[in-house]
Design an enzyme around this catalytic site. Sequence first.
Site, PDB file in Angstrom:
ATOM      1  N   HIS A 265      37.692 -30.976  -1.660  1.00 40.00           N
ATOM      2  CA  HIS A 265      36.556 -30.618  -2.403  1.00 40.00           C
ATOM      3  C   HIS A 265      36.086 -29.041  -2.096  1.00 40.00           C
ATOM      4  O   HIS A 265      36.170 -28.281  -2.575  1.00 40.00           O
ATOM      5  CB  HIS A 265      34.942 -31.601  -1.536  1.00 40.00           C
ATOM      6  CG  HIS A 265      35.417 -32.478  -2.322  1.00 40.00           C
ATOM      7  ND1 HIS A 265      35.710 -33.791  -2.413  1.00 40.00           N
ATOM      8  CD2 HIS A 265      34.666 -33.212  -3.478  1.00 40.00           C
ATOM      9  CE1 HIS A 265      35.406 -34.456  -2.760  1.00 40.00           C
ATOM     10  NE2 HIS A 265      33.917 -34.312  -3.175  1.00 40.00           N
TER      11      HIS A 265
ATOM     12  N   ASP B 227      41.170 -30.154   8.391  1.00 39.13           N
ATOM     13  CA  ASP B 227      41.381 -30.188   6.960  1.00 39.13           C
ATOM     14  C   ASP B 227      40.346 -29.413   5.983  1.00 39.13           C
ATOM     15  O   ASP B 227      40.524 -28.568   5.486  1.00 39.13           O
ATOM     16  CB  ASP B 227      40.648 -31.515   6.045  1.00 39.13           C
ATOM     17  CG  ASP B 227      41.703 -32.864   6.949  1.00 39.13           C
ATOM     18  OD1 ASP B 227      42.467 -32.252   7.743  1.00 39.13           O
ATOM     19  OD2 ASP B 227      40.515 -34.030   6.876  1.00 39.13           O
TER      20      ASP B 227
ATOM     21  N   HIS C  71      35.661 -35.493   6.083  1.00 37.21           N
ATOM     22  CA  HIS C  71      37.263 -34.487   6.434  1.00 37.21           C
ATOM     23  C   HIS C  71      37.207 -34.769   8.051  1.00 37.21           C
ATOM     24  O   HIS C  71      35.944 -34.331   8.476  1.00 37.21           O
ATOM     25  CB  HIS C  71      37.013 -33.793   5.657  1.00 37.21           C
ATOM     26  CG  HIS C  71      37.750 -34.024   4.306  1.00 37.21           C
ATOM     27  ND1 HIS C  71      39.034 -34.479   4.217  1.00 37.21           N
ATOM     28  CD2 HIS C  71      37.541 -34.068   3.217  1.00 37.21           C
ATOM     29  CE1 HIS C  71      39.398 -34.666   3.055  1.00 37.21           C
ATOM     30  NE2 HIS C  71      38.440 -34.742   2.025  1.00 37.21           N
TER      31      HIS C  71
END
Length: 469
Positions: free
Chosen positions: A355, A402, A398
Amino acid sequence: MTQSSSWPSEVRSRSWRIRRPSFALPTASGKVRPWQFTGVSRACEMSPPSVRRWTPKNVAKWLKDEGFCDYVDLLCHRHRLDGSSLLALSEYDLRSPPLELKVLGDIKRLMASVRKLQKQNLDLLEELGLPFDGHSPAGSGDRLCNGEAARDGADTAPVGEEYQKYSNGKFKQQTRRLDPECWKTVLSSVYVVFVFGFTSFVMVIVHERVPDMRTYPPLPDIFLDSVPRIPWAFAMAEACGVILCVIWLLVLLLHKHRSILLRRMCSLMGTVFMLRCITMFVTSLSVPGQHLQCSGKVTFTRSALPALFQNEFALDNHMYGDTWAKLRRAVAIWSGFGMTLTGVHTCGDYMFSGHTVVLTLLNFFVTEYTPRSWHFIHTLSWVLNLFGIFFILAAHEHYSIDVFIAFYITTRLFLYYHTLANTRAYQQSRRARIWFPMFSFFECNVNGPVPNEYCWPFSRPSVLKLIIG
């Protein structure tokens, strides 16, 4: 007694060397000085050889006369530069191996002397197949993959644009046509679609390999431990991505060079996600939050799945070990774009955040290919990008590392790609063409930066077609 009989015997013996006696200037008494004739004859005898016949010794003498004694050993003794090779010398030759001159002032002064010599020997340049363009021999530079000569950037107009030079030294920008090369855009689209499909399959595999939360609890994370989880934050992050995607599609639709833009987006997106496949496959991290219930199989919301996969949703758990079942789940993830808004939810794909990659790439493409004066669009794009990253972390979907790694890798690849493309550095570097073959293939005919020019994608708006007919 005639005038010729009054000449000394030495002059009469050499008179055959003189075409016309009128070359000699008489003195006030009417007599001609004999040394004037001998000087003309000796000058003819001692005239230097043409550049065509220059040996390395002649080139060494020329370098010394021009004030480049420090480079005589390098150019003449080690590399045996003769007259023809001296005329073919370019600034790129001086900067690159094996010469690799380091002093910029010496490079510029030496090239100015070489160009002056080239201008005095235009016939020899044409005979060697090196037309003189005022900057460097056209045949000495690299060529684009379409066969056109790459222009040397030294002493030319500003990089990336074509200009017409006036007598006062100023430049007038001219329209530069960029080949859309739609077939390359199609190939890049096929590439990114394949990578997305492969990523979906890897997500199914890593979901089944996710460590058990009871054995491997969430790792310590400063941000996740300090900020309480916001349940609706991840949906807001995806909403930010959808808004950025709409803005980018509008820019892409109205941009004059939309084919090049789409090709660059697909190549960068595919490359980053291919790297993501490797990182999340080789190392499986534990889930970042207790709220994530990962039972070792992919979970979907039945109502959110496409109709094609509604009947497959009732498969038994043992079917997940079957390869065909994994492929069907991968297609479901691919068709839902890997978004929770479409009902897709997986675990294990943590290193690094997909994302964040999408949000950052959309932001950078919007700000790069819109005019600098569009401050509102640029501000809105950055706000959506940063808020989207914050919502990803606030949802505890996350780890912080990350998101950081995803942002860093995406921005570096974007900047490296556009720096190479805008400066055409890959045309002068064999190493760049070896390490980035796909980049060289897609960008070999894009000569410089892509200008931000806009036009209607069709001949005229469909509304006007309905009104005018």
